[in-house]
Enzyme design. Structure first.
Site, PDB file in Angstrom:
ATOM      1  N   VAL A 269       0.848  -1.192   0.000  1.00 32.48           N
ATOM      2  CA  VAL A 269       0.000   0.000   0.000  1.00 32.48           C
ATOM      3  C   VAL A 269       0.890   1.253   0.000  1.00 32.48           C
ATOM      4  O   VAL A 269       0.982   1.967   1.005  1.00 32.48           O
ATOM      5  CB  VAL A 269      -0.962   0.011   1.212  1.00 32.48           C
ATOM      6  CG1 VAL A 269      -1.940   1.182   1.097  1.00 32.48           C
ATOM      7  CG2 VAL A 269      -1.724  -1.302   1.327  1.00 32.48           C
ATOM      8  N   PRO A 270       1.566   1.516  -1.128  1.00 30.92           N
ATOM      9  CA  PRO A 270       2.353   2.752  -1.204  1.00 30.92           C
ATOM     10  C   PRO A 270       1.414   3.957  -1.154  1.00 30.92           C
ATOM     11  O   PRO A 270       0.302   3.900  -1.693  1.00 30.92           O
ATOM     12  CB  PRO A 270       3.073   2.636  -2.553  1.00 30.92           C
ATOM     13  CG  PRO A 270       2.280   1.660  -3.343  1.00 30.92           C
ATOM     14  CD  PRO A 270       1.601   0.760  -2.364  1.00 30.92           C
ATOM     15  N   HIS A 271       1.826   5.019  -0.482  1.00 26.49           N
ATOM     16  CA  HIS A 271       0.928   6.147  -0.313  1.00 26.49           C
ATOM     17  C   HIS A 271       1.689   7.446  -0.102  1.00 26.49           C
ATOM     18  O   HIS A 271       2.833   7.434   0.353  1.00 26.49           O
ATOM     19  CB  HIS A 271      -0.011   5.908   0.878  1.00 26.49           C
ATOM     20  CG  HIS A 271       0.712   5.552   2.129  1.00 26.49           C
ATOM     21  ND1 HIS A 271       1.145   4.283   2.396  1.00 26.49           N
ATOM     22  CD2 HIS A 271       1.103   6.308   3.181  1.00 26.49           C
ATOM     23  CE1 HIS A 271       1.749   4.259   3.566  1.00 26.49           C
ATOM     24  NE2 HIS A 271       1.749   5.483   4.063  1.00 26.49           N
ATOM     25  N   ALA A 272       1.015   8.544  -0.454  1.00 32.29           N
ATOM     26  CA  ALA A 272       1.571   9.880  -0.230  1.00 32.29           C
ATOM     27  C   ALA A 272       0.425  10.875  -0.161  1.00 32.29           C
ATOM     28  O   ALA A 272      -0.570  10.735  -0.872  1.00 32.29           O
ATOM     29  CB  ALA A 272       2.526  10.264  -1.355  1.00 32.29           C
TER      30      ALA A 272
END
Length: 153
Positions: A68-71
């Site tokens: 779950v890559p996130h920014a």
């Protein structure tokens, strides 16, 4: 009582990709490009840098073949999720359980709505705890099928 945030409104059929990436970085770049092509990014380079910076801090590979890559950045008006489904083989993501990643949920959104972000993340992690759902997502052959599988979350 506070309304529970659901992930389905954050999904878009244009942000679902069936990947054939060799590396984590290739998969991330493919999903960042998907965000950009769909007109969802205020600044592609800043978003890409923020995603990679987060990965350097600690892997977003949360286990059970999911990352779950996130920014969160200024310029986003709402939360959006891009989904990458890696069909043939998993990707080394340095996940918590060391399992290769096959399902990637990339989240982008406004930096000033932490509570909403945490609710979306909670809903997403609750959904992917289901082995049946994960298997069904890996077998999906269209964006419509993926959306249908996630419709009640």
């Amino acid at each position: 009582m506070k309304k529970r945030v659901k992930i389905f409104p954050s999904l878009d059929s244009k942000l679902i990709s069936f990947l054939d990436a060799d590396t984590r970085d290739e998969a991330i770049d493919a999903l960042v490009d998907l965000f950009d092509q769909a007109g969802k990014l205020p600044d592609k380079n800043s978003f890409r840098e923020a995603i990679f910076h987060r990965e350097q801090l600690v892997s977003t590979g949360i286990g059970v073949s999911v990352a779950v890559p996130h920014a969160k950045l200024k310029g986003f008006s709402q939360f959006t999720i891009a989904i990458g489904i890696q069909r043939n083989r998993g990707i080394d993501w340095n996940a918590l359980d060391l399992a290769p990643v096959r399902l990637i949920f990339m989240i982008g959104g406004p930096e000033d709505r932490q509570s909403e972000y945490l609710q979306i993340l909670s809903q997403l992690t609750s959904a992917i705890k289901s082995a049946d759902l994960r298997k069904a997502l890996l077998k999906a052959t269209s964006s419509a099928q993926v959306l249908n599988l996630l419709a009640h979350f």
